[in-house]
Each structure stands twice: as C-alpha cells, then as structure tokens.
Design a protein around this motif. Structure first.
Motif, PDB file in Angstrom:
ATOM      1  N   THR A 136       0.929  -1.118  -0.052  1.00 39.92           N
ATOM      2  CA  THR A 136       0.019   0.041  -0.013  1.00 39.92           C
ATOM      3  C   THR A 136       0.798   1.319   0.085  1.00 39.92           C
ATOM      4  O   THR A 136       0.468   2.115  -0.812  1.00 39.92           O
ATOM      5  CB  THR A 136      -1.084  -0.042   1.231  1.00 39.92           C
ATOM      6  N   ASP A 137       1.770   1.383   0.773  1.00 39.78           N
ATOM      7  CA  ASP A 137       2.778   2.466   1.075  1.00 39.78           C
ATOM      8  C   ASP A 137       3.437   2.771  -0.598  1.00 39.78           C
ATOM      9  O   ASP A 137       3.404   3.794  -0.945  1.00 39.78           O
ATOM     10  CB  ASP A 137       3.781   2.198   1.893  1.00 39.78           C
ATOM     11  N   MET A 138       3.772   1.868  -1.378  1.00 43.15           N
ATOM     12  CA  MET A 138       4.512   2.056  -2.619  1.00 43.15           C
ATOM     13  C   MET A 138       3.413   2.548  -3.606  1.00 43.15           C
ATOM     14  O   MET A 138       3.589   3.383  -4.251  1.00 43.15           O
ATOM     15  CB  MET A 138       5.008   0.596  -2.961  1.00 43.15           C
ATOM     16  N   LEU A 139       2.212   1.887  -3.284  1.00 45.09           N
ATOM     17  CA  LEU A 139       0.930   2.519  -4.269  1.00 45.09           C
ATOM     18  C   LEU A 139       0.730   3.958  -4.202  1.00 45.09           C
ATOM     19  O   LEU A 139       0.717   4.732  -5.134  1.00 45.09           O
ATOM     20  CB  LEU A 139      -0.145   1.500  -4.258  1.00 45.09           C
ATOM     21  N   VAL A 140       0.617   4.073  -2.571  1.00 41.74           N
ATOM     22  CA  VAL A 140       0.436   5.615  -2.513  1.00 41.74           C
ATOM     23  C   VAL A 140       1.607   6.642  -3.009  1.00 41.74           C
ATOM     24  O   VAL A 140       1.304   7.685  -3.486  1.00 41.74           O
ATOM     25  CB  VAL A 140       0.207   5.846  -0.826  1.00 41.74           C
ATOM     26  N   ALA A 141       2.877   6.337  -2.684  1.00 41.04           N
ATOM     27  CA  ALA A 141       3.780   6.820  -3.401  1.00 41.04           C
ATOM     28  C   ALA A 141       3.734   7.098  -4.382  1.00 41.04           C
ATOM     29  O   ALA A 141       4.226   8.299  -5.107  1.00 41.04           O
ATOM     30  CB  ALA A 141       5.255   6.421  -2.595  1.00 41.04           C
ATOM     31  N   ALA A 142       3.357   6.099  -5.507  1.00 42.28           N
ATOM     32  CA  ALA A 142       3.445   6.368  -6.874  1.00 42.28           C
ATOM     33  C   ALA A 142       2.301   7.098  -7.177  1.00 42.28           C
ATOM     34  O   ALA A 142       2.498   7.884  -8.342  1.00 42.28           O
ATOM     35  CB  ALA A 142       3.148   4.905  -7.509  1.00 42.28           C
ATOM     36  N   MET A 143       1.252   6.923  -6.587  1.00 39.76           N
ATOM     37  CA  MET A 143       0.248   8.010  -6.925  1.00 39.76           C
ATOM     38  C   MET A 143       0.444   9.464  -6.590  1.00 39.76           C
ATOM     39  O   MET A 143       0.093  10.345  -7.245  1.00 39.76           O
ATOM     40  CB  MET A 143      -1.181   7.676  -6.132  1.00 39.76           C
ATOM     41  N   GLU A 144       1.242   9.589  -5.476  1.00 44.06           N
ATOM     42  CA  GLU A 144       1.598  10.987  -5.216  1.00 44.06           C
ATOM     43  C   GLU A 144       2.517  11.583  -6.120  1.00 44.06           C
ATOM     44  O   GLU A 144       2.423  12.555  -6.481  1.00 44.06           O
ATOM     45  CB  GLU A 144       2.336  11.016  -3.788  1.00 44.06           C
ATOM     46  N   ARG A 145       3.660  10.568  -6.611  1.00 43.86           N
ATOM     47  CA  ARG A 145       4.406  11.092  -7.527  1.00 43.86           C
ATOM     48  C   ARG A 145       3.880  11.437  -8.972  1.00 43.86           C
ATOM     49  O   ARG A 145       4.164  12.399  -9.792  1.00 43.86           O
ATOM     50  CB  ARG A 145       5.518  10.185  -7.867  1.00 43.86           C
ATOM     51  N   ALA A 146       2.669  10.857  -9.082  1.00 42.42           N
ATOM     52  CA  ALA A 146       2.073  11.005 -10.298  1.00 42.42           C
ATOM     53  C   ALA A 146       0.968  12.040 -10.380  1.00 42.42           C
ATOM     54  O   ALA A 146       0.171  12.351 -11.288  1.00 42.42           O
ATOM     55  CB  ALA A 146       1.104   9.679 -10.820  1.00 42.42           C
ATOM     56  N   GLY A 147       1.053  12.853  -9.194  1.00 41.66           N
ATOM     57  CA  GLY A 147       0.207  14.025  -9.342  1.00 41.66           C
ATOM     58  C   GLY A 147      -1.192  13.639  -8.588  1.00 41.66           C
ATOM     59  O   GLY A 147      -2.362  14.574  -8.856  1.00 41.66           O
ATOM     60  N   GLY A 148      -1.475  12.445  -8.015  1.00 39.44           N
ATOM     61  CA  GLY A 148      -2.908  11.861  -7.709  1.00 39.44           C
ATOM     62  C   GLY A 148      -2.995  12.091  -6.502  1.00 39.44           C
ATOM     63  O   GLY A 148      -3.784  12.019  -5.395  1.00 39.44           O
TER      64      GLY A 148
END
Length: 109
Positions: A97-109
């Motif tokens: 989950t932490d990896m998915l959240v970080a990816a979303m944040e990097r993508a501007g989501g």
C-alpha cells in the motif's frame, strides 16, 4: 529480510566461517550452484525454524520487491534477475500500500 531472518543469517555466517566470504559455496571454489543454495537454505531453516518456509525463490521475490521499493526501475530489476521478459520480472514484484500511495503522489494523484 525480516529482523529474524537477518539475525539467523548473521548467526549462520558466524558459525560457518565460509571461505572467501561466499554465502553459498558450490563444489568449485566460489562457484554458486542452485543445489548449493537449496542445501544452505535447508540448513538455515533447520537451525532457525522461526524463519518458516524461507526458500531461494522467496528471497528472489523479497529482493525484487525491495529493489522496486528502493526506486530501482523495472528494466534494471529484470536485468539483475536474469529475466529475458519484463513479464516474468513483474510476477516477482509485490507492491504494498505504501508503494502504491507513493506512486500516486508522484503522479500527481
């Protein structure tokens, strides 16, 4: 690796005094064979039952996911694992989950 796995691995290394700092020595000096890895893992599980069913395959999955978590790109993980297809490598990756959240944040989501 978990704290328990690291402790067991360190205990194993201290107890075996392997030549040339090889974790999994094979029949030839420094030669790594799949059977040497399996035997070493089997001995490690026997000495430390708390590790459960840790296997070389589990270690590959753990390494791949850890590399991804550390920011290593998929192509580099693929090359390090010796896979000819990124589809094979992706089967080894288990984003949390932490990896998915970080990816979303990097993508501007």
């Amino acid at each position: 690796l978990t704290t328990a796995a690291k402790a067991a691995l360190n205990e194993y290394l201290e107890a075996t005094h392997l030549p040339d700092d090889y974790l999994f020595p094979g029949m030839l000096k420094g030669h790594l064979t799949p059977e040497a890895v399996r035997k070493t893992m089997r001995r490690l599980r026997e000495k430390s039952p708390s590790l459960g069913e840790i296997t070389p395959h589990v270690l590959r999955h753990t390494w791949a996911t850890g590399a991804l978590r550390a920011g290593v790109d998929l192509r580099t993980v693929q090359a390090a694992m010796g896979h000819s297809s990124s589809n094979t490598t992706m089967r080894y990756l288990h984003p949390d989950t932490d990896m998915l959240v970080a990816a979303m944040e990097r993508a501007g989501g």
